[in-house]
Design a protein around this motif. Structure first.
Motif, PDB file in Angstrom:
ATOM      1  N   MET A   7     -13.957   0.477   7.450  1.00 26.14           N
ATOM      2  CA  MET A   7     -13.032   0.955   6.422  1.00 26.14           C
ATOM      3  C   MET A   7     -11.958  -0.093   6.142  1.00 26.14           C
ATOM      4  O   MET A   7     -11.615  -0.351   4.984  1.00 26.14           O
ATOM      5  N   VAL A   8     -11.421  -0.693   7.192  1.00 28.49           N
ATOM      6  CA  VAL A   8     -10.411  -1.735   7.014  1.00 28.49           C
ATOM      7  C   VAL A   8     -10.994  -2.908   6.239  1.00 28.49           C
ATOM      8  O   VAL A   8     -10.388  -3.426   5.293  1.00 28.49           O
ATOM      9  N   GLU A   9     -12.172  -3.344   6.621  1.00 30.45           N
ATOM     10  CA  GLU A   9     -12.827  -4.470   5.949  1.00 30.45           C
ATOM     11  C   GLU A   9     -13.069  -4.149   4.474  1.00 30.45           C
ATOM     12  O   GLU A   9     -12.835  -4.987   3.593  1.00 30.45           O
ATOM     13  N   THR A  10     -13.526  -2.930   4.198  1.00 31.09           N
ATOM     14  CA  THR A  10     -13.791  -2.529   2.814  1.00 31.09           C
ATOM     15  C   THR A  10     -12.510  -2.476   2.001  1.00 31.09           C
ATOM     16  O   THR A  10     -12.480  -2.891   0.826  1.00 31.09           O
ATOM     17  N   ALA A  11     -11.435  -1.981   2.607  1.00 33.34           N
ATOM     18  CA  ALA A  11     -10.143  -1.918   1.913  1.00 33.34           C
ATOM     19  C   ALA A  11      -9.672  -3.320   1.520  1.00 33.34           C
ATOM     20  O   ALA A  11      -9.155  -3.532   0.412  1.00 33.34           O
ATOM     21  N   ILE A  12      -9.848  -4.277   2.394  1.00 34.79           N
ATOM     22  CA  ILE A  12      -9.464  -5.657   2.092  1.00 34.79           C
ATOM     23  C   ILE A  12     -10.320  -6.212   0.957  1.00 34.79           C
ATOM     24  O   ILE A  12      -9.812  -6.883   0.049  1.00 34.79           O
ATOM     25  N   GLU A  13     -11.618  -5.907   0.985  1.00 35.38           N
ATOM     26  CA  GLU A  13     -12.533  -6.439  -0.028  1.00 35.38           C
ATOM     27  C   GLU A  13     -12.247  -5.872  -1.417  1.00 35.38           C
ATOM     28  O   GLU A  13     -12.143  -6.619  -2.396  1.00 35.38           O
ATOM     29  N   VAL A  14     -12.149  -4.541  -1.519  1.00 37.07           N
ATOM     30  CA  VAL A  14     -12.036  -3.923  -2.853  1.00 37.07           C
ATOM     31  C   VAL A  14     -10.675  -4.171  -3.488  1.00 37.07           C
ATOM     32  O   VAL A  14     -10.524  -4.074  -4.714  1.00 37.07           O
ATOM     33  N   THR A  15      -9.681  -4.500  -2.664  1.00 36.89           N
ATOM     34  CA  THR A  15      -8.350  -4.803  -3.221  1.00 36.89           C
ATOM     35  C   THR A  15      -8.140  -6.300  -3.384  1.00 36.89           C
ATOM     36  O   THR A  15      -7.041  -6.732  -3.760  1.00 36.89           O
ATOM     37  N   GLU A  16      -9.197  -7.082  -3.088  1.00 35.04           N
ATOM     38  CA  GLU A  16      -9.098  -8.543  -3.142  1.00 35.04           C
ATOM     39  C   GLU A  16      -7.917  -9.029  -2.299  1.00 35.04           C
ATOM     40  O   GLU A  16      -7.102  -9.836  -2.722  1.00 35.04           O
ATOM     41  N   GLU A  17      -7.838  -8.482  -1.090  1.00 38.81           N
ATOM     42  CA  GLU A  17      -6.850  -8.845  -0.076  1.00 38.81           C
ATOM     43  C   GLU A  17      -5.430  -8.433  -0.451  1.00 38.81           C
ATOM     44  O   GLU A  17      -4.459  -8.958   0.101  1.00 38.81           O
ATOM     45  N   ARG A  18      -5.301  -7.449  -1.333  1.00 41.51           N
ATOM     46  CA  ARG A  18      -3.978  -6.987  -1.733  1.00 41.51           C
ATOM     47  C   ARG A  18      -3.656  -5.601  -1.175  1.00 41.51           C
ATOM     48  O   ARG A  18      -2.672  -4.981  -1.584  1.00 41.51           O
ATOM     49  N   VAL A  19      -4.452  -5.118  -0.266  1.00 44.32           N
ATOM     50  CA  VAL A  19      -4.225  -3.779   0.275  1.00 44.32           C
ATOM     51  C   VAL A  19      -2.882  -3.727   1.005  1.00 44.32           C
ATOM     52  O   VAL A  19      -2.574  -4.587   1.831  1.00 44.32           O
ATOM     53  N   PRO A  20      -2.041  -2.740   0.715  1.00 44.66           N
ATOM     54  CA  PRO A  20      -0.736  -2.653   1.380  1.00 44.66           C
ATOM     55  C   PRO A  20      -0.883  -2.371   2.875  1.00 44.66           C
ATOM     56  O   PRO A  20      -1.831  -1.710   3.311  1.00 44.66           O
ATOM     57  N   ALA A  21       0.052  -2.862   3.640  1.00 42.79           N
ATOM     58  CA  ALA A  21       0.007  -2.679   5.096  1.00 42.79           C
ATOM     59  C   ALA A  21       0.033  -1.204   5.472  1.00 42.79           C
ATOM     60  O   ALA A  21      -0.614  -0.789   6.452  1.00 42.79           O
ATOM     61  N   HIS A  22       0.765  -0.389   4.708  1.00 42.46           N
ATOM     62  CA  HIS A  22       0.851   1.023   5.073  1.00 42.46           C
ATOM     63  C   HIS A  22      -0.493   1.734   4.882  1.00 42.46           C
ATOM     64  O   HIS A  22      -0.773   2.728   5.565  1.00 42.46           O
ATOM     65  N   VAL A  23      -1.342   1.219   3.989  1.00 47.97           N
ATOM     66  CA  VAL A  23      -2.670   1.794   3.822  1.00 47.97           C
ATOM     67  C   VAL A  23      -3.542   1.458   5.039  1.00 47.97           C
ATOM     68  O   VAL A  23      -4.267   2.309   5.555  1.00 47.97           O
ATOM     69  N   ILE A  24      -3.460   0.221   5.496  1.00 47.13           N
ATOM     70  CA  ILE A  24      -4.188  -0.164   6.709  1.00 47.13           C
ATOM     71  C   ILE A  24      -3.754   0.693   7.884  1.00 47.13           C
ATOM     72  O   ILE A  24      -4.586   1.165   8.674  1.00 47.13           O
ATOM     73  N   GLU A  25      -2.460   0.923   8.003  1.00 44.44           N
ATOM     74  CA  GLU A  25      -1.950   1.749   9.099  1.00 44.44           C
ATOM     75  C   GLU A  25      -2.506   3.170   9.019  1.00 44.44           C
ATOM     76  O   GLU A  25      -2.878   3.769  10.032  1.00 44.44           O
ATOM     77  N   LYS A  26      -2.605   3.722   7.802  1.00 48.28           N
ATOM     78  CA  LYS A  26      -3.144   5.071   7.646  1.00 48.28           C
ATOM     79  C   LYS A  26      -4.637   5.120   7.984  1.00 48.28           C
ATOM     80  O   LYS A  26      -5.126   6.119   8.526  1.00 48.28           O
ATOM     81  N   ILE A  27      -5.354   4.056   7.667  1.00 52.59           N
ATOM     82  CA  ILE A  27      -6.772   4.004   8.036  1.00 52.59           C
ATOM     83  C   ILE A  27      -6.930   3.976   9.550  1.00 52.59           C
ATOM     84  O   ILE A  27      -7.756   4.697  10.129  1.00 52.59           O
ATOM     85  N   LEU A  28      -6.129   3.161  10.213  1.00 54.61           N
ATOM     86  CA  LEU A  28      -6.180   3.096  11.675  1.00 54.61           C
ATOM     87  C   LEU A  28      -5.781   4.425  12.301  1.00 54.61           C
ATOM     88  O   LEU A  28      -6.381   4.865  13.296  1.00 54.61           O
ATOM     89  N   ALA A  29      -4.794   5.085  11.715  1.00 50.23           N
ATOM     90  CA  ALA A  29      -4.365   6.391  12.221  1.00 50.23           C
ATOM     91  C   ALA A  29      -5.480   7.423  12.077  1.00 50.23           C
ATOM     92  O   ALA A  29      -5.683   8.273  12.957  1.00 50.23           O
ATOM     93  N   ALA A  30      -6.214   7.348  10.966  1.00 42.64           N
ATOM     94  CA  ALA A  30      -7.334   8.269  10.763  1.00 42.64           C
ATOM     95  C   ALA A  30      -8.406   8.071  11.829  1.00 42.64           C
ATOM     96  O   ALA A  30      -8.997   9.033  12.326  1.00 42.64           O
ATOM     97  N   GLY A  31      -8.651   6.813  12.200  1.00 45.55           N
ATOM     98  CA  GLY A  31      -9.605   6.534  13.269  1.00 45.55           C
ATOM     99  C   GLY A  31      -9.139   7.101  14.595  1.00 45.55           C
ATOM    100  O   GLY A  31      -9.936   7.665  15.358  1.00 45.55           O
ATOM    101  N   ARG A  32      -7.849   6.967  14.895  1.00 50.88           N
ATOM    102  CA  ARG A  32      -7.319   7.521  16.136  1.00 50.88           C
ATOM    103  C   ARG A  32      -7.434   9.044  16.147  1.00 50.88           C
ATOM    104  O   ARG A  32      -7.716   9.650  17.191  1.00 50.88           O
ATOM    105  N   GLU A  33      -7.216   9.664  15.012  1.00 50.08           N
ATOM    106  CA  GLU A  33      -7.333  11.119  14.923  1.00 50.08           C
ATOM    107  C   GLU A  33      -8.766  11.574  15.186  1.00 50.08           C
ATOM    108  O   GLU A  33      -8.986  12.630  15.800  1.00 50.08           O
ATOM    109  N   MET A  34      -9.728  10.800  14.734  1.00 51.74           N
ATOM    110  CA  MET A  34     -11.121  11.151  15.003  1.00 51.74           C
ATOM    111  C   MET A  34     -11.406  11.154  16.498  1.00 51.74           C
ATOM    112  O   MET A  34     -12.107  12.028  17.010  1.00 51.74           O
ATOM    113  N   HIS A  35     -10.836  10.190  17.216  1.00 49.37           N
ATOM    114  CA  HIS A  35     -11.023  10.130  18.669  1.00 49.37           C
ATOM    115  C   HIS A  35     -10.397  11.328  19.372  1.00 49.37           C
ATOM    116  O   HIS A  35     -10.861  11.735  20.441  1.00 49.37           O
TER     117      HIS A  35
END
Length: 243
Positions: free
Chosen positions: A67-95
């Motif tokens: 998901m992180v890799e895809t976010a970087i790709e589709v935004t052409e490396e412009r994905v905001p840091a807070h979006v990356i943090e929310k993706i990582l948080a979603a992964g932690r919630e799954m665990h």
């Protein structure tokens, strides 16, 4: 030949799993709504997962990194840091999500455990699969636990020989045709397919409907009756003697 060993898949056979991936992917789609339409994003994520399987393997960690890799790709490396943090948080919630066993699972395993060698055969992240097994409370019903990187013909040949009397006297029960059923049948065992309402695209395969040792059931609660039927047809006892 008398069956002595039963192998069970874990995710979406014994407990819910794919539902949490689907819910997390919906959140991911909402986070990236300003950058990609849902169908395009889904295709890009699936492509990333396929690429990363040989690196990260199966499970939540690989899914989160994809998901992180895809976010970087589709935004052409412009994905905001807070979006990356929310993706990582979603992964932690799954665990951290509670394990929800599927209907008929516990009573079926308890009924069969005294009479068969019971093996749990699951693939994915070692830590996460061990966590889910412990939380399920089902571990004591199995004679062996195998957490593998992938499920292949060689996997079933090895596991059913190590814990039982070989693939010919074994049966694999699971929800994935690609991982649980087709390679188990090719190894010489029975493959009992119990579909789940949700499935991962990368686990798709055609049903081996013409295979002599293939059976499709509606739910795991039908398994004892199917085993009794096999015993009736072969003229042998429906359930082998206790070991």
């Amino acid at each position: 030949m008398e069956l002595t060993t039963l192998g069970f898949d874990a995710d979406d056979t014994l407990w819910e799993n794919e539902r949490f991936f689907k819910l997390t992917q919906e959140r991911f789609t909402e986070l990236l709504a300003d950058f990609a339409d849902p169908d395009h994003l889904s295709d890009r994520l699936l492509a990333a997962e396929r690429r990363n399987l040989r690196i990260y393997g199966f499970g939540i960690k690989g899914f989160t990194l994809s998901m992180v890799e895809t976010a970087i790709e589709v935004t052409e490396e412009r994905v905001p840091a807070h979006v990356i943090e929310k993706i990582l948080a979603a992964g932690r919630e799954m665990h951290a999500h509670p394990v929800e066993t599927l209907p008929h699972v516990r009573e079926t395993l308890e009924q069969l455990a005294p009479s068969y060698r019971m093996i749990l055969i699951t693939k994915g992240d070692l830590f996460d699969q061990e966590r889910k097994l412990a939380a399920s409370g089902l571990g004591e019903l199995f004679d062996g636990i195998e957490i593998v990187s992938d499920k292949t013909v060689k996997t079933y040949e090895r596991v059913f020989s190590d814990y039982g009397d070989g693939p010919a006297q074994a049966m694999m029960i699971g929800n994935s045709l690609k991982s649980d059923i087709v390679p188990a049948i090719e190894a010489g065992s029975w493959g009992v397919y119990i579909p789940h309402e949700l499935s991962w695209d990368l686990e798709h395969a055609d049903e081996p409907a013409d295979a002599e040792r293939f059976q499709r059931l509606k739910h795991v609660g039908e398994l004892p009756g199917f085993l009794r039927g096999l015993g009736d047809r072969s003229g042998r006892a429906a359930v082998p003697p206790q070991f």
